[in-house]
Design an enzyme around this catalytic site. Structure first.
Site, PDB file in Angstrom:
ATOM      1  N   SER A 190       0.997   1.448   0.344  1.00  0.00           N
ATOM      2  CA  SER A 190       0.227   2.652  -0.971  1.00  0.00           C
ATOM      3  C   SER A 190       0.320   3.698  -1.588  1.00  0.00           C
ATOM      4  O   SER A 190       0.621   3.757  -2.999  1.00  0.00           O
ATOM      5  CB  SER A 190      -1.245   2.827  -0.190  1.00  0.00           C
ATOM      6  OG  SER A 190      -0.836   4.110   0.906  1.00  0.00           O
ATOM      7  N   HIS A 198      -3.129  -3.146  -2.038  1.00  0.00           N
ATOM      8  CA  HIS A 198      -2.138  -3.252  -2.959  1.00  0.00           C
ATOM      9  C   HIS A 198      -1.953  -4.179  -3.363  1.00  0.00           C
ATOM     10  O   HIS A 198      -1.390  -3.804  -5.093  1.00  0.00           O
ATOM     11  CB  HIS A 198      -1.853  -2.002  -2.915  1.00  0.00           C
ATOM     12  CG  HIS A 198      -2.554  -0.069  -2.746  1.00  0.00           C
ATOM     13  ND1 HIS A 198      -3.276   0.646  -3.522  1.00  0.00           N
ATOM     14  CD2 HIS A 198      -2.038   0.043  -1.250  1.00  0.00           C
ATOM     15  CE1 HIS A 198      -3.441   1.321  -3.082  1.00  0.00           C
ATOM     16  NE2 HIS A 198      -3.223   1.043  -1.399  1.00  0.00           N
ATOM     17  N   LYS A 236     -10.419  -1.250  -4.196  1.00  0.00           N
ATOM     18  CA  LYS A 236      -8.829  -1.707  -5.495  1.00  0.00           C
ATOM     19  C   LYS A 236      -9.005  -2.274  -6.115  1.00  0.00           C
ATOM     20  O   LYS A 236     -10.346  -1.712  -7.612  1.00  0.00           O
ATOM     21  CB  LYS A 236      -8.188  -1.694  -4.380  1.00  0.00           C
ATOM     22  CG  LYS A 236      -8.159   0.212  -3.769  1.00  0.00           C
ATOM     23  CD  LYS A 236      -7.155   0.025  -2.237  1.00  0.00           C
ATOM     24  CE  LYS A 236      -7.430   1.376  -1.510  1.00  0.00           C
ATOM     25  NZ  LYS A 236      -6.360   1.438  -0.298  1.00  0.00           N
TER      26      LYS A 236
END
Ligand SMILES: *Cc1c(COP(=O)(O)O)cnc(C)c1O
Length: 403
Positions: free
Chosen positions: A194, A222, A253
């Site tokens: 991250s 991610h 995200k």
């Protein structure tokens, strides 16, 4: 003496003891340059956001595909809200479960190419809940030194032996696997890290785990939406979807919504339903959030345009950093610019911000001491001009950035 202390404490004009504790701790954090502050957005999430009345080009979100303010997701949520109201009303194990949850799980399992998928309220809840559900005293968890805080907490809560290996150091992991016994043994890693944006060598890790009879858990937080032909993450990109025991992803995200999931076997899902405390003892996701997330999965899987735009930005930003002599690799949408001490990172962030660029300073404990940095994350919602502006501003500031 004791009695006197009690008496003075009672007479303390500062009132509640907690106020004194807070003042002490906050003073210490300020002295170390580690104090943090909330900063409310006055706009939707996006490439340009408004904070304290000022428009800033935003390089600090994890909204990699720009879906957080996509109207299609909002519409899906509105339909869900009209049909099901706002709150889920209970834990999933009581009456907080719904067909919206199950159809999202099915969609995610199809996307991730897994037998089964299970929703969690957040990635944090997933990580801190899954490890204690799978491992306990007498077991061993092998964890990358840069794994997210939620995995660190999961290790602690599990009471398993935790063996932390240096970041991506497979020789060290191999040695630890040789020397650390356990009834059940599990290796835990992020796919894309991250705060560094680098990738775990998953093919080698699959082999290593197989040789040592250990399970492998991969956090795709991610990598989802960013990597893989259908955005299903690094495992998809490497053709390893079937080789990894559990993949965990967040819906907050690249998917632009909220919530998280584990993609795994039916048997493991059934165990997690029985054992994960943040799932059992917490109100479930609102059904409307599941509707929005379902829409986001469809877009993340099918809209190659967003992913290819993001990757053009990645290459452009990477080239720009390199032209400034800043080391960079086009591995993901995350680019750290290492500065060292917290104050250096804070000052650099402030200088950028004065010129309209928001790239927040990342400091311990989010990153190890001495590695405070600016973290730039790119989004499909950026325009090429935004990328160029960031590079141009970094170039203008380069000398004052202390490298
Ligand atoms: C953000 C993040 C999480 C937590 O996910 P949330 O859904 O935001 O709670 C877990 N793991 C990693 C690697 C993350 O970056």
């Amino acid at each position: 003496m004791k009695a006197m202390n009690v008496a003075t404490a009672r007479l303390d004009p500062s009132g509640h003891p907690t106020e004194r504790w807070a003042a002490e701790e906050l003073r210490r954090l300020s002295e170390l340059g580690l104090r943090r502050q909330l900063e409310p957005l006055q706009s939707a999430q996006g490439a340009v956001i408004r904070i304290a009345g000022k428009e800033l080009v935003n390089f600090s979100s994890n909204d990699y595909l720009g879906l957080a303010s996509d109207v299609r997701l909002a519409q899906a949520a509105v339909v869900g809200l009209r049909e099901r109201g706002v709150g889920a009303g209970a834990s999933r194990l009581l009456v907080g479960d719904s067909d919206a949850h199950h159809s999202l799980e099915q969609k995610i399992a199809g996307w991730m190419n897994s037998e089964s998928a299970l929703l969690f309220n957040t990635g944090y809840a997933a990580a801190s809940g899954i490890l204690p559900a799978l491992c306990g005293a007498g077991d061993a968890i092998f964890s990358d030194a840069l794994n997210h805080a939620s995995w660190v907490d999961g290790c602690r809560l599990s009471r398993a032996t935790t063996a932390v290996y240096p970041h991506l150091d497979l020789a060290a992991l191999d040695r630890l696997l040789r020397s650390t016994p356990g009834r059940r043994r599990l290796v835990c890693t992020e796919a894309v890290f991250s705060m560094d944006g680098d990738r775990a060598p998953l093919a080698e890790m699959v082999d290593l785990c197989r040789r040592h009879g250990a399970a492998l858990l991969v956090d795709e937080a991610h990598a989802l939406g960013v990597l893989g032909a259908h955005g299903a993450g690094l495992c998809e990109e490497l053709g390893l979807s079937g080789e990894v025991d559990l993949r965990v992803g967040t819906l907050g995200k690249a998917l632009g919504v909220f919530g998280a999931f584990a993609a795994t076997s039916r048997a493991v899902t059934d165990l997690l339903v029985n054992r994960v405390r943040p799932l059992i003892f917490s109100t479930s996701l609102p059904p409307a959030i599941c509707s929005a997330a379902g829409c986001a999965v469809d877009i993340a899987a099918d809209e190659q345009l967003l992913r290819s735009r993001l990757w053009r930005h990645v290459q452009r930003f990477c080239d720009g950093l390199r032209s400034l002599g800043i080391p960079a690799r086009p591995d993901s949408a995350i680019f750290p610019v290492l500065l060292g001490e917290p104050d250096q990172a804070l000052q650099a962030a402030q200088r950028l911000r004065n010129r309209g660029i928001l790239a927040k300073a990342i400091r311990p404990p989010t990153v190890p001491p001495g590695t405070s940095r600016l973290r730039f994350s790119l989004s499909a919602s950026h325009r090429p001009e935004h990328i160029d502006l960031a590079i141009g501003t970094l170039a203008a500031l380069e000398k004052s950035l202390v490298r």
